[in-house]
Design a protein around this motif. Structure first.
Motif, PDB file in Angstrom:
ATOM      1  N   MET A   1      22.385  21.945  20.027  1.00 55.98           N
ATOM      2  CA  MET A   1      21.138  22.417  19.432  1.00 55.98           C
ATOM      3  C   MET A   1      21.291  22.641  17.926  1.00 55.98           C
ATOM      4  O   MET A   1      20.423  22.285  17.157  1.00 55.98           O
ATOM      5  N   SER A   2      22.430  23.251  17.518  1.00 55.40           N
ATOM      6  CA  SER A   2      22.590  23.485  16.082  1.00 55.40           C
ATOM      7  C   SER A   2      22.757  22.151  15.351  1.00 55.40           C
ATOM      8  O   SER A   2      22.326  22.017  14.199  1.00 55.40           O
ATOM      9  N   GLY A   3      23.344  21.155  16.025  1.00 59.27           N
ATOM     10  CA  GLY A   3      23.447  19.824  15.419  1.00 59.27           C
ATOM     11  C   GLY A   3      22.072  19.202  15.233  1.00 59.27           C
ATOM     12  O   GLY A   3      21.763  18.649  14.168  1.00 59.27           O
ATOM     13  N   LEU A   4      21.242  19.298  16.259  1.00 59.38           N
ATOM     14  CA  LEU A   4      19.890  18.718  16.166  1.00 59.38           C
ATOM     15  C   LEU A   4      19.045  19.458  15.140  1.00 59.38           C
ATOM     16  O   LEU A   4      18.301  18.850  14.362  1.00 59.38           O
TER      17      LEU A   4
ATOM     18  N   ASP B   1      20.081  11.594   4.515  1.00 58.59           N
ATOM     19  CA  ASP B   1      20.333  10.728   5.671  1.00 58.59           C
ATOM     20  C   ASP B   1      21.306  11.471   6.574  1.00 58.59           C
ATOM     21  O   ASP B   1      22.368  11.890   6.120  1.00 58.59           O
ATOM     22  N   VAL B   2      20.939  11.607   7.837  1.00 63.89           N
ATOM     23  CA  VAL B   2      21.779  12.401   8.751  1.00 63.89           C
ATOM     24  C   VAL B   2      22.016  11.631  10.041  1.00 63.89           C
ATOM     25  O   VAL B   2      21.099  11.005  10.582  1.00 63.89           O
ATOM     26  N   ASP B   3      23.232  11.711  10.538  1.00 63.20           N
ATOM     27  CA  ASP B   3      23.542  11.167  11.862  1.00 63.20           C
ATOM     28  C   ASP B   3      24.189  12.255  12.700  1.00 63.20           C
ATOM     29  O   ASP B   3      24.977  13.053  12.183  1.00 63.20           O
ATOM     30  N   VAL B   4      23.844  12.278  13.984  1.00 65.39           N
ATOM     31  CA  VAL B   4      24.405  13.271  14.906  1.00 65.39           C
ATOM     32  C   VAL B   4      25.329  12.548  15.883  1.00 65.39           C
ATOM     33  O   VAL B   4      24.941  11.540  16.475  1.00 65.39           O
ATOM     34  N   TYR B   5      26.538  13.085  16.050  1.00 67.12           N
ATOM     35  CA  TYR B   5      27.531  12.498  16.957  1.00 67.12           C
ATOM     36  C   TYR B   5      27.794  13.484  18.079  1.00 67.12           C
ATOM     37  O   TYR B   5      28.234  14.607  17.831  1.00 67.12           O
ATOM     38  N   GLU B   6      27.471  13.082  19.297  1.00 72.07           N
ATOM     39  CA  GLU B   6      27.581  13.955  20.467  1.00 72.07           C
ATOM     40  C   GLU B   6      28.662  13.428  21.405  1.00 72.07           C
ATOM     41  O   GLU B   6      28.675  12.244  21.728  1.00 72.07           O
ATOM     42  N   ARG B   7      29.514  14.356  21.836  1.00 70.39           N
ATOM     43  CA  ARG B   7      30.629  13.982  22.719  1.00 70.39           C
ATOM     44  C   ARG B   7      30.157  13.396  24.055  1.00 70.39           C
ATOM     45  O   ARG B   7      30.709  12.432  24.553  1.00 70.39           O
TER      46      ARG B   7
ATOM     47  N   VAL C   1      28.807  18.619   9.051  1.00 70.41           N
ATOM     48  CA  VAL C   1      28.311  19.866   9.643  1.00 70.41           C
ATOM     49  C   VAL C   1      28.889  19.957  11.056  1.00 70.41           C
ATOM     50  O   VAL C   1      28.636  19.084  11.880  1.00 70.41           O
ATOM     51  N   GLY C   2      29.654  21.013  11.325  1.00 66.12           N
ATOM     52  CA  GLY C   2      30.231  21.202  12.661  1.00 66.12           C
ATOM     53  C   GLY C   2      29.312  22.084  13.490  1.00 66.12           C
ATOM     54  O   GLY C   2      29.282  23.302  13.316  1.00 66.12           O
ATOM     55  N   GLY C   3      28.554  21.439  14.379  1.00 70.37           N
ATOM     56  CA  GLY C   3      27.675  22.194  15.287  1.00 70.37           C
ATOM     57  C   GLY C   3      28.176  22.008  16.713  1.00 70.37           C
ATOM     58  O   GLY C   3      27.377  21.832  17.634  1.00 70.37           O
ATOM     59  N   ASP C   4      29.498  22.027  16.853  1.00 71.02           N
ATOM     60  CA  ASP C   4      30.093  21.627  18.138  1.00 71.02           C
ATOM     61  C   ASP C   4      30.524  22.799  19.009  1.00 71.02           C
ATOM     62  O   ASP C   4      31.478  22.699  19.782  1.00 71.02           O
ATOM     63  N   GLY C   5      29.796  23.911  18.877  1.00 71.45           N
ATOM     64  CA  GLY C   5      29.872  24.953  19.891  1.00 71.45           C
ATOM     65  C   GLY C   5      31.045  25.910  19.788  1.00 71.45           C
ATOM     66  O   GLY C   5      31.861  25.847  18.869  1.00 71.45           O
TER      67      GLY C   5
ATOM     68  N   VAL D   1      27.924  25.582  11.827  1.00 70.81           N
ATOM     69  CA  VAL D   1      26.620  26.168  12.159  1.00 70.81           C
ATOM     70  C   VAL D   1      26.616  26.586  13.638  1.00 70.81           C
ATOM     71  O   VAL D   1      27.390  26.065  14.448  1.00 70.81           O
ATOM     72  N   GLY D   2      25.709  27.500  13.981  1.00 71.46           N
ATOM     73  CA  GLY D   2      25.512  27.883  15.384  1.00 71.46           C
ATOM     74  C   GLY D   2      26.744  28.531  15.991  1.00 71.46           C
ATOM     75  O   GLY D   2      27.469  29.285  15.325  1.00 71.46           O
TER      76      GLY D   2
END
Ligand SMILES: Cc1cc2nc3c(=O)[nH]c(=O)nc-3n(C[C@H](O)[C@H](O)[C@H](O)COP(=O)(O)OP(=O)(O)OC[C@H]3O[C@@H](n4cnc5c(N)ncnc54)[C@H](O)[C@@H]3O)c2cc1C
Length: 393
Positions: A1-4, A16-22, A131-135, A293-294
């Motif tokens: 959620m913090s990544g999104l 320009d942003v890209d989100v990388y999800e495990r 940006v590290g939004g990985d929990g 973040v988050g």
């Protein structure tokens, strides 16, 4: 959620942003209830995700005793939503080309002009910032600040969300429409209505989010983390693998202590699972061109139900500082200066509320808080109420 959230706010300021999800598949069906806070609604609106059909509104909160009698109540309209609903709203803000499933972050390298993010499959991406939004168990934080580790609070929660349609009519009449608390000694049972699968808000098709806080020392938790196949897990057990004997014992304990309506909810949960409660604060949330973040930046015990609001407001602040500064490093420093203390504050507040359970009461203040929270009315006034951060400003 913090990544999104971060992607949505950064795109608004022209990045320009890209989100990388495990995860290799879309994240759906996590099923947890989320308490609505004004900060979350504001962040959803500002991010472009919106708040359409967000959840179920309750008019008040009540506390009940073992016989189901109301011991105290407060009028407090609140919108209760669900992880699934928020994920869908936020996910829709980002197009497919910029959302990459099945990408596990491995490590980052950086210099004064930017970062290169390395993924386990060998992929490398170059950018101005990472940006590290990985929990809570962030790999990004693991590299930047390995000494920062989540701390077990000494208690865990059983969770589940039975279908409204399966609940007894007495349950639907009494506890279902309210934010309900039942507070036996050193335990908390909290429930509220949420949307059904596929975000259904139609009466009869919704669910009831039930959480039951229980105390367990680290040795007991470790034993609970042996799964149905005998495998030991480090932190928690995936819901389908929670041992059947633990579930049977939990249901037997519920029979001993719960009012009928809440017991009905426990019995109708198809796949109960447990979540150990951890928290931590980090002394810094920016490391050169890497920002956390988050939950990766600070993770509070869930008594305020504020994690999602924090994810949104961290991301919002990050984008605001990047918009207001010409210099990226100065912007990240300003982000750290603003948000690191707020993260601390949220975590310390969560610890304060955790004193209710009587675990590790170390200071006079802890004991005072523990005593205060033994009254049902005090719990109604403190747990998951809106605008709590205002008193720290
Ligand atoms: C029991 C409980 C109850 C809660 N109740 C509430 C509530 O009522 N209200 C509320 O607002 N919040 C609540 N929360 C907190 C809320 O779930 C989180 O704060 C929220 O999900 C925001 O977290 P996040 O996006 O920062 O991290 P997460 O939701 O943990 O997301 C991190 C993402 O990063 C991915 N990831 C991890 N490692 C890697 C890697 N190496 N590479 C790529 N991707 C990776 C994960 O797959 C995941 O998708 C609760 C939490 C718990 C445990």
């Amino acid at each position: 959620m913090s990544g999104l959230f971060s992607a949505a706010f950064l795109r608004q300021i022209g990045w320009d942003v890209d989100v990388y999800e495990r995860s290799s598949v879309e994240l759906v069906g996590r099923g947890a209830g989320i308490t609505g806070h004004p900060e979350l609604f504001d962040a959803l609106e500002a991010s472009g995700a919106g708040t359409k059909d967000l959840g179920v509104e309750v008019p008040k909160r009540i506390a009940i005793d073992r016989d189901g009698r109301i011991t105290d109540e407060r009028p407090l309209p609140q919108i209760l939503t669900s992880w699934d609903r928020l994920q869908r709203l936020l996910r829709a803000t980002l197009d497919e080309d910029h959302y990459h499933l099945g990408q596990t972050f491995d490590r980052v390298e950086q210099d004064e002009s930017g970062v290169s993010a390395h993924f386990v499959d060998g992929r490398v991406e170059y950018a101005d910032i990472l940006v590290g939004g990985d929990g809570i168990r962030s790999s990004v934080r693991g590299q930047m600040a390995p000494e920062v580790q989540p701390i077990y609070a000494g208690y865990y929660i059983w969770r589940g969300a039975p279908n409204e349609a399966d609940l007894a009519s007495q349950t639907l009449r009494t506890v279902y429409p309210q934010f309900t608390f039942y507070l036996p000694k050193r335990q908390q049972v909290i429930g509220y209505p949420i949307a059904g699968f596929n975000d259904e808000l139609t009466p009869g098709k919704r669910r009831y989010n039930l959480i039951w806080y229980r105390v367990a020392d680290a040795a007991r938790l470790r034993e609970m983390c042996i799964d149905e196949n005998g495998a030991q897990h480090d932190f928690s057990v995936p819901p389908p693998l929670v041992r059947k004997d633990l579930i049977a014992q939990m249901r037997a304990d519920a029979r001993d202590i719960m009012p009928e309506a809440l017991l009905d909810c426990v019995m109708k949960i198809k796949q109960p699972f447990f979540t150990p409660i951890y928290d931590f604060t980090a002394p810094a949330i920016v490391f050169g061109r890497v920002a956390l973040v988050g939950d990766a930046a600070a993770n509070a015990r869930p008594h305020m139900g504020f994690g999602m609001a924090k994810a949104g407001t961290d991301a919002q602040a990050l984008a605001r500082h990047l918009r207001n500064h010409d210099d990226i490093d100065a912007a990240l420093t300003a982000y750290n200066t603003e948000r690191q203390p707020i993260g601390n504050c949220i975590v310390l507040h969560g610890r304060k509320l955790g004193c209710h359970l009587g675990v590790n009461l170390k200071t006079e203040e802890d004991r005072r808080m523990h005593d205060l929270l033994q009254s049902d009315g005090a719990m109604l006034d403190w747990i998951a109420v809106p605008n709590f951060l205002a008193s720290y400003r």
